[in-house]
Design a protein around this motif. Structure first.
Motif, PDB file in Angstrom:
ATOM      1  N   UNK A 255       0.865  -1.189   0.000  1.00 15.64           N
ATOM      2  CA  UNK A 255       0.000   0.000   0.000  1.00 15.64           C
ATOM      3  C   UNK A 255       0.892   1.227   0.000  1.00 15.64           C
ATOM      4  N   UNK A 256       1.225   1.702  -1.204  1.00 16.01           N
ATOM      5  CA  UNK A 256       2.148   2.827  -1.314  1.00 16.01           C
ATOM      6  C   UNK A 256       1.447   4.129  -1.678  1.00 16.01           C
ATOM      7  N   UNK A 257       0.302   4.048  -2.337  1.00 12.51           N
ATOM      8  CA  UNK A 257      -0.428   5.267  -2.686  1.00 12.51           C
ATOM      9  C   UNK A 257      -0.807   6.021  -1.421  1.00 12.51           C
ATOM     10  N   UNK A 258      -0.804   7.320  -1.496  1.00 14.16           N
ATOM     11  CA  UNK A 258      -1.151   8.128  -0.328  1.00 14.16           C
ATOM     12  C   UNK A 258      -1.081   9.595  -0.682  1.00 14.16           C
TER      13      UNK A 258
ATOM     14  N   UNK B 154      -9.770  16.596   5.693  1.00 15.75           N
ATOM     15  CA  UNK B 154      -9.512  15.501   6.627  1.00 15.75           C
ATOM     16  C   UNK B 154     -10.021  14.172   6.070  1.00 15.75           C
ATOM     17  N   UNK B 155     -11.214  14.176   5.510  1.00 19.35           N
ATOM     18  CA  UNK B 155     -11.801  12.936   4.990  1.00 19.35           C
ATOM     19  C   UNK B 155     -10.994  12.389   3.821  1.00 19.35           C
ATOM     20  N   UNK B 156     -10.599  13.257   2.898  1.00 19.76           N
ATOM     21  CA  UNK B 156      -9.847  12.802   1.735  1.00 19.76           C
ATOM     22  C   UNK B 156      -8.460  12.308   2.117  1.00 19.76           C
ATOM     23  N   UNK B 157      -7.826  12.992   3.058  1.00 15.06           N
ATOM     24  CA  UNK B 157      -6.508  12.540   3.519  1.00 15.06           C
ATOM     25  C   UNK B 157      -6.612  11.169   4.169  1.00 15.06           C
ATOM     26  N   UNK B 158      -7.654  10.972   4.968  1.00 14.61           N
ATOM     27  CA  UNK B 158      -7.880   9.670   5.599  1.00 14.61           C
ATOM     28  C   UNK B 158      -8.096   8.594   4.537  1.00 14.61           C
TER      29      UNK B 158
ATOM     30  N   UNK C 162      -7.239   8.530   1.326  1.00 12.66           N
ATOM     31  CA  UNK C 162      -6.070   8.272   0.504  1.00 12.66           C
ATOM     32  C   UNK C 162      -5.087   7.333   1.198  1.00 12.66           C
ATOM     33  N   UNK C 163      -5.044   7.390   2.504  1.00 14.68           N
ATOM     34  CA  UNK C 163      -4.065   6.617   3.253  1.00 14.68           C
ATOM     35  C   UNK C 163      -4.687   5.409   3.957  1.00 14.68           C
ATOM     36  N   UNK C 164      -5.486   5.636   4.970  1.00 20.89           N
ATOM     37  CA  UNK C 164      -6.041   4.538   5.761  1.00 20.89           C
ATOM     38  C   UNK C 164      -7.129   3.782   5.008  1.00 20.89           C
TER      39      UNK C 164
END
Length: 274
Positions: A106-109, A124-128, A130-132
């Motif tokens: 899982x490298x995309x972020x 906040x939602x989009x950052x979450x 993209x990562x988690x």
């Protein structure tokens, strides 16, 4: 540590092999930066690869380059990992194509928004997501294919910002959650022979990116930033990729639920200090 040595930086030479030879690995965000280095290192090591990224041109360029170097063509798809169902369909297609998966990365972020007073709820939602969110969905989709292969290795690319505070908070919080997620999933999926580990790169020196631009455009600021590192040097994507390759290899069979910083003992995630 399983590794691929030789060749020039980011361009392993043809015929080199490592502990990933023959392994079937899917990498998200594999067309540029760290993801590209992971894909190139695994390809040079003899892995069979699937990777996705948002920009078709970058994927085509990567495919052409790997083919020209004699590493074969990866299975690719242009997609946004936050888009509902697209990631899951790609994982399913790769699992069927390869008759199982031995590893996923899982490298995309990424991050959206600035400081806490400026960032809105969507940032906040989009950052979450993209990562988690992307990591959780990737693992869920990959589990049947990893189980089919008799187990495998999941590597979650977190960040130094996930365990050493620095702006922006939404990014650090998401990366911290990824570290915890890896440890939790290692316990949950361990009975199926699936290992899960998190890797936290430090501030990486990537050509054309933030720290590389600072090095050339603001040399004094860059010198202050790197002065606290023991060697005065930022980690390179290739060095991080070497650790990822190790975690995907059978040489790391006893490693699961771990959080591995790869940051040259960096103390501050940003020039603002820690």
């Amino acid at each position: 540590m399983a590794s691929v040595s030789g060749g020039r930086e980011g361009r392993p030479g043809p015929g080199e092999r490592s502990g990933v030879d023959g392994k079937r690995v899917l990498v998200t965000g594999g067309s540029r930066g760290l993801g590209e280095q992971i894909v190139r290192l695994l390809a040079a090591g003899g892995a069979r690869l699937a990777t996705c990224a948002r920009t078709p041109e970058h994927l085509r360029s990567l495919t052409a380059s790997l083919s020209a170097e004699g590493h074969g063509e990866p299975f690719t798809s242009a997609l946004d990992v936050t888009a509902p169902e697209l990631l899951e369909r790609f994982v399913e297609a790769a699992g069927i194509r390869f008759s199982g998966l031995d590893g996923v990365v899982a490298c995309a972020g990424g991050a959206r928004g600035r400081g806490v007073e400026e960032a809105d709820s969507q940032d906040w939602s989009l950052t979450w997501e993209m990562n988690v969110g992307h990591t959780a969905r990737l693992v869920k989709a990959a589990v049947p294919h990893l189980r089919r292969a008799g187990g495998g290795s999941v590597v979650v690319i977190a960040s130094i910002s996930g365990w050493k505070p620095g702006p922006q908070a939404q990014y650090g919080a998401a990366k911290a959650a990824q570290i915890h997620l890896a440890a939790s999933l290692a316990r949950e999926l361990g009975p199926d022979g699936i290992r899960v580990n998190a890797v936290s790169p430090g501030s990486m020196l990537i050509p054309g990116k933030r720290w590389d631009r600072m090095r050339t455009e603001e040399p004094e600021a860059y010198a202050r930033f790197t002065a606290e590192l023991p060697r005065g040097e930022l980690v390179t994507p290739r060095e991080v990729a070497q650790v990822v390759a190790f975690l995907l290899s059978d040489a790391s069979s006893g490693v699961s639920g771990a959080h591995l910083p790869v940051d040259r003992a960096q103390n501050a995630p940003t020039p603002g200090g820690y």
